[in-house]
Design an enzyme around this catalytic site. Sequence first.
Site, PDB file in Angstrom:
ATOM      1  N   TYR A 149     -27.565 -14.498   4.933  1.00 16.25           N
ATOM      2  CA  TYR A 149     -28.607 -13.471   5.028  1.00 16.25           C
ATOM      3  C   TYR A 149     -29.930 -14.134   5.448  1.00 16.25           C
ATOM      4  CZ  TYR A 149     -32.069 -10.258   2.811  1.00 16.25           C
ATOM      5  OH  TYR A 149     -33.134  -9.441   2.507  1.00 16.25           O
ATOM      6  N   ASP A 234     -24.989 -14.460  -5.591  1.00 16.35           N
ATOM      7  CA  ASP A 234     -25.593 -13.196  -5.206  1.00 16.35           C
ATOM      8  C   ASP A 234     -24.447 -12.209  -5.043  1.00 16.35           C
ATOM      9  OD1 ASP A 234     -26.652 -11.034  -3.775  1.00 16.35           O
ATOM     10  OD2 ASP A 234     -28.130 -12.288  -2.777  1.00 16.35           O
ATOM     11  N   ILE A 236     -24.632  -8.825  -4.869  1.00 16.37           N
ATOM     12  CA  ILE A 236     -25.206  -7.498  -4.676  1.00 16.37           C
ATOM     13  C   ILE A 236     -24.348  -6.529  -3.869  1.00 16.37           C
ATOM     14  CG2 ILE A 236     -27.532  -8.457  -4.860  1.00 16.37           C
ATOM     15  CD1 ILE A 236     -28.006  -7.783  -1.980  1.00 16.37           C
ATOM     16  N   LYS A 272     -27.647  -2.098  -2.604  1.00 15.96           N
ATOM     17  CA  LYS A 272     -26.504  -1.940  -1.718  1.00 15.96           C
ATOM     18  C   LYS A 272     -25.410  -1.110  -2.367  1.00 15.96           C
ATOM     19  CE  LYS A 272     -28.749  -4.814   0.850  1.00 15.96           C
ATOM     20  NZ  LYS A 272     -29.432  -4.388   2.083  1.00 15.96           N
TER      21      LYS A 272
END
Lengths: 464, 482
Positions: A149, A234, A236, A272
């Site tokens: 990302y 992470d 998410i 998300k």
Amino acid sequence: MEKQHQLLSKIATNERHGENSPYFDGWKAYDSNPFHPTDNPDGVIQMGLAENPLSFDLIIDWIKKHPTASICTPEGANMFKDIANFQDYHGLREFRRAIAKFMERVGGGRVTFDPDRIVMSGGATGANETITFCLADPGDAFLVPSPYYPAFDRDLGWRTGVRIIPVDCHSSNNFQITKAALEAAYDKAQQDGINVKGLIIANPSNPLGTTLDRETVKIILSFINEKNIHIVCDEIYAATIFSAPNFVSIAEVIEEMDCNRDLIHIVYSLSKDMGLPGFRVGIVYSYNDAVVHCARKMSSFGLVSSQTQYLLATILSDEEFVGNFLAESSKRLKKRHSIFTKGLEQVGISCLKSNAGLFVWMNLRHLLKEQTNDGEMALWRVIINDVKLNVSPGSSFHCIEPGWFRVCFANMDDETVDVALKRIHAFVGEQKEREMPKKTNCWKKIFGSASHLVYLKRVLDLHM
Amino acid sequence: MVFKLNNHLLSRIASSNGHGEDSPYFDGWKAYDSNPHHLTENPNGVIQMGLAENQLCYDLIQEWLKKNPKASICTSEGLNEFREIAIFQDYHGLQEFRNAVANFMTKVRGNNNITFDPDRIVMSGGATGAHETIAFCLADPGEAFLVPTPYYPGFDRDLRWRTGVKLIPVDCDSSNNFKVTREALENAYEMAQLDDVKVKGLLITNPSNPLGTILDRETLRSIVSFINERNIHLVCDEIYAATVFSQPDFISIAEIIQDDIECNRDLVHIVYSLSKDMGFPGFRVGIIYSYNDAVMSCARKMSSFGLVSTQTQYLIASMLSDNEFVEKFIRENKRRLAARYRVFTYGLGQVGIKCLKTSNAGLFCWMDLSGLLKEKTLKAEMELWQVIIHEVKLNVSPGCSFHCLEPGWFRVCFANMDDQTMQVALSRIRTFVNNKVDNKKPKKNLRWQGSLKLINSPRIYDDFINSPHSPMPQSPLVRART
């Protein structure tokens, strides 16, 4: 300009906010000419934003039936004062409980999360920055598997002064993270005199849309234990998994093997999984007590609005709703993914096999004039300016192989998906057409005019 | 598997005490948290007077909400906006939100010649986030901001902790009602130069916390001239702007620089919030308003770390664009604060306790208890404070936690309780003072003398991991009151 440089901090005048990355460039094209089915049907379609509005109707429906979830409705207004006044950085207990439960459901019910370890932050953006501030000093480094990302550069490194060292992954093994790659990156850092403090992994991955299998998670855990470095997971996109294999949270694997829990930290968010990026619900979940305490103190810089905590506490405590939402959301993502990937396959475009995320990792290597970054950028400019789709080039994710593009498919309605696919079909057809100029050009109809085609050819030629 | 020792696992920032929670400012809360006052259920509990909250006008807000269901994305009238609002994450913020905040800021300052440009409104995670962000934008680690004392204890954390920036106190004292003098500023600046510390700016809080005073025009002009001469920034924290309840009128820095063509606007920045003026600390509405384009742009990028929830932006946008409501709120807020201040200071006056006479703003009094000190020392102030907390059972904040050089001053908040509770507080104070006067010999009561040192362990505050105070009534976790 010189004067400004003296007046402001180094942080304010360096480029580490990362907004000059091409990741954001395509948005400018979109912003100045946004697609609208009726008002601007030739505009740029936004496929660079990983959003998830597919299941809002479920949320809206629930809210209609539960007016006490809001402090602004007549039914809920009696709570207004207490909630508006509540600024304790522990957060509402009911909020923490609800989030913990939600995370457990998302983890398939195979894990438990302790509400007292739930710490708020300003979105996952704030969470990633906060965890970095807790774990590393300026000049220290985090390993991050690529592609990753783009905003990690800003979130992890901008104000913290921490470095990112990519751990390169390749399509030869579907971009899997290998022990060899981790070791190589770590050793090189050592040689360069850089202190590696931890490893950050996104699972499910953005931009790949893949999940880590249990074996890989174990390898990673054993690696970080060996080196005594932190791991920040992470997670998410955890609830965006729409097909097998199931999600395996780090929370699950640490129950199965010996590891130093002081090294384990999770970043979560509702942006998300629930499609609520505006609400800025970031969560830091650490197994390290000192980190929990520190991150909690830091949360003052980015607490979740108590109005929002209250709403979410109520929604997410409704287990029936949560179960239904997760199932339905997954179903809809699967359907959208299927339509999109099939549509791409029809014109010979393949994507990395994925089972999660709000996007596909599209392989356009065969369309590059040259297998270089320049080749990728040239193709990207064509896609933005001529095909009029804002997609994200692999280089903005630090992918070392040119030709990959992340394309978001969940942030639009069915009709727009259709338009996007048509444009892609047209574009691919045009590419083929270029190679066979004598063939009748039925694609002229799509693009409008011969002169347009000439322009396109010129653009492509320029980049040869 | 053998695990290495947990040395150096965390960052220096995490291992330091730069979070500032060892300050006595937070200490008194422990006494309150373990024994909170309740009019009927725990009448002998500790009354919280250490929290600068504004709870006086919620009825006006609730009344407005009833009449404006569209302000919420959760009411049946507002649900059609839910989708768009929940998905909006642009760090510029909703245009309507910025317009409304700019409108409110203008109205609060009363002077219609000042306008705030909505495009300069940048969000942050409360004023806490605003201060940190502005420090990140203006200064490098090791550089410093001057701050007049006494000042809000949270500045130590907000401006220094993760930024590495230093704070240099500019000492003010009661001889001139704690005014900020040019001389004091120049002295502090020169001292910094001698110590080889680069001063990047000056931070003023106007109205002042903890003093409750406002800066007069002359002082403001002097400050502006000082920062221009030294080419350093001026950050004005105006978060108590709407709490000015009596004359003289509030003068914002916005007004001063409007008239002053000599001032380099690139040096001027305002921090604002709705936490005090409106009583919405939970909503985390922090604002940075900079006249410097580069700072505005940088702060906006940094706002990603602490944006205001769009659900809240939407509500605020609606509320603060209702001019009739805004004007009524501002007026009524002032009136109720003034009334509360009068009653409280009168009650104190009855037992010979004076408050800073120039105070005309804020949610607190700056109370002078130096007459009750055994000696004019920090130690005596701490002793007196322990007595107030444990015997008089009021959580007040000692002046030293605000870095006040003169012992004996205490900040006492009065806007976070109802009238009856305030009367209880006053009667306890009356009793205490009268006893002290009657009984010149200090009682030897070891029960509360305890430790007079500043408590150093951050763990103390963290004992409240399971913060017992859930405002949600249906929660089984609401503290059982005996």
